[in-house]
Design a protein around this motif. Structure first.
Motif, mmCIF file in Angstrom:
data_model
loop_
_atom_site.group_PDB
_atom_site.id
_atom_site.type_symbol
_atom_site.label_atom_id
_atom_site.label_comp_id
_atom_site.label_asym_id
_atom_site.label_seq_id
_atom_site.Cartn_x
_atom_site.Cartn_y
_atom_site.Cartn_z
ATOM 1 N N GLU A 76 0.306 2.140 -7.181
ATOM 2 C CA GLU A 76 -0.899 1.487 -6.676
ATOM 3 C C GLU A 76 -1.645 2.421 -5.734
ATOM 4 O O GLU A 76 -1.034 3.257 -5.059
ATOM 5 N N TYR A 77 -2.945 2.263 -5.685
ATOM 6 C CA TYR A 77 -3.744 3.014 -4.724
ATOM 7 C C TYR A 77 -4.850 2.111 -4.212
ATOM 8 O O TYR A 77 -5.244 1.134 -4.856
ATOM 9 N N GLU A 78 -5.332 2.428 -3.046
ATOM 10 C CA GLU A 78 -6.415 1.669 -2.447
ATOM 11 C C GLU A 78 -7.745 2.233 -2.935
ATOM 12 O O GLU A 78 -8.067 3.391 -2.700
ATOM 13 N N SER A 79 -8.504 1.397 -3.638
ATOM 14 C CA SER A 79 -9.813 1.823 -4.118
ATOM 15 C C SER A 79 -10.888 1.308 -3.176
ATOM 16 O O SER A 79 -11.214 0.114 -3.159
ATOM 17 N N LYS A 126 -6.815 -3.035 -4.359
ATOM 18 C CA LYS A 126 -5.765 -2.138 -4.824
ATOM 19 C C LYS A 126 -5.783 -2.106 -6.342
ATOM 20 O O LYS A 126 -5.959 -3.126 -6.993
ATOM 21 N N LYS A 129 -4.114 -0.001 -10.080
ATOM 22 C CA LYS A 129 -2.912 0.631 -10.617
ATOM 23 C C LYS A 129 -3.258 1.796 -11.536
ATOM 24 O O LYS A 129 -4.285 1.804 -12.199
ATOM 25 N N ASP A 131 -11.352 8.095 -4.901
ATOM 26 C CA ASP A 131 -10.119 7.358 -4.607
ATOM 27 C C ASP A 131 -8.910 7.846 -5.404
ATOM 28 O O ASP A 131 -7.854 8.094 -4.831
ATOM 29 N N VAL A 132 -9.065 7.981 -6.718
ATOM 30 C CA VAL A 132 -7.913 8.342 -7.554
ATOM 31 C C VAL A 132 -7.400 9.739 -7.245
ATOM 32 O O VAL A 132 -6.213 9.937 -6.952
ATOM 33 N N ALA A 186 -5.782 10.111 -3.856
ATOM 34 C CA ALA A 186 -4.484 9.420 -3.813
ATOM 35 C C ALA A 186 -3.403 10.264 -4.473
ATOM 36 O O ALA A 186 -2.279 10.370 -3.961
ATOM 37 N N SER A 192 -2.490 13.291 -2.341
ATOM 38 C CA SER A 192 -1.745 12.959 -1.128
ATOM 39 C C SER A 192 -0.304 12.554 -1.416
ATOM 40 O O SER A 192 0.572 12.732 -0.563
ATOM 41 N N ARG A 193 -0.039 12.053 -2.616
ATOM 42 C CA ARG A 193 1.304 11.547 -2.938
ATOM 43 C C ARG A 193 2.164 12.534 -3.718
ATOM 44 O O ARG A 193 3.392 12.435 -3.704
#
Length: 296
Positions: free
Chosen positions: A68-71, A77, A79, A168-169, A172, A175-176
């Protein structure tokens, strides 16, 4: 490939009659358009070997996970499915392929159609592809992003995904995961509606993507002159561009138009036309070829 609930050809063929007549989207007329082939419309590479996307009883294997990520763009949120290659390690930096689905699909479509994890595992094991992360997001950038009802009504959400992807994508993922976060280590590819998104977003953001693959791009594709207004700059910035379609695909005129413009303006690209239609077999073959050519 058969599905028990309707016929899921994705792209511009989505969800055959399941539910009421009002809910079921109609087959787009474009898919039945007359097909006229030219001398350039021929295969550029052979079909992959049998079992190219079958899981082997071998180790090591890559990992497939739903994250999941915050859009901020959508305000919720969302997926996306992420593949990490065999022996993935935070001590190593990896390139990333962003893989976009069709109008009737979601973040699970590529995996259901092609077995992306097995395809990449096999190529990486055979040293035919660079170990890479593959991200399969949902290209329908709206709060209700499920492919239900009249999926064609969500066309504006597919356009809005440009912002979600860039803002956003990608952040994310960077960062991960342990990524090489620059254009030369970032690819964008997609099928049908996702193929159109790929050309629309990729060719106009060559500061973000250097490798681009559009498989059976749909009518959401912008005019070639808008995609490549400055051929000299595109030639300079682009690492690789692959454009494919089947000669039984009623949408081939979209790809033919892009190819003709690129050829006229001397923009290097791989143009491939096989004997298939607007279907998962074509898309699997295209991904198999594209994955071997990027990040080299």
């Amino acid at each position: 490939m058969k599905f028990t609930i309707g016929l899921f050809l994705s792209g511009m063929i989505a969800l055959a009659t399941s539910g009421t007549a009002q809910e079921a989207p109609r087959r787009p007329a474009e898919l039945d358009a007359p097909i006229t082939l030219g001398p350039d419309d021929k295969p550029a590479y052979p079909a992959p070997p049998e079992g190219y996307n079958k899981r082997q009883d071998l180790e090591p294997r890559g990992r497939l996970e739903m994250v999941e990520y915050e859009s901020k763009v959508v305000g919720t949120k969302r997926k996306m499915q992420v593949y990490t290659p065999p022996l993935y390690s935070a001590d190593q930096k990896y390139p990333v392929l962003y893989l976009l689905h069709g109008i009737g699909g979601d973040e699970t479509e590529w995996q259901r159609f092609v077995n992306v994890d097995a395809l990449l595992d096999n190529l990486i094991r055979e040293k035919k592809a660079t170990p890479m992360i593959v991200v399969m997001p949902n290209g329908r950038a709206q709060k209700d992003d499920r492919p239900t009802g009249n999926v064609y009504a969500a066309a504006p959400a597919f356009a809005n995904f440009e912002r979600d992807l860039l803002e956003d994508v990608i952040p994310a993922i960077d960062s991960r995961y342990s990524t090489n976060a620059d254009r030369e280590h970032r690819a964008l590819a997609g099928l049908s509606m996702g193929g159109g998104q790929t050309l629309n977003f990729g060719l106009t953001h060559l500061d973000t993507f250097a490798w681009i693959g559009a498989f059976s791009p749909a009518p959401n594709t912008r005019p070639p002159g808008e995609l490549v207004p400055n051929p000299e700059k595109t030639i300079k910035d682009l690492k690789f561009l692959m454009l494919t379609c089947g000669n039984k695909d009623g949408l081939i005129n979209i790809s033919q138009g892009v190819h003709a413009y690129l050829k006229q303006n001397k923009v290097p690209h791989l143009w491939h036309v096989d004997d298939l239609g607007h279907d998962a077999t074509h898309w699997g073959h295209a991904l198999y070829e594209f994955a071997q050519r990027i990040f080299r």
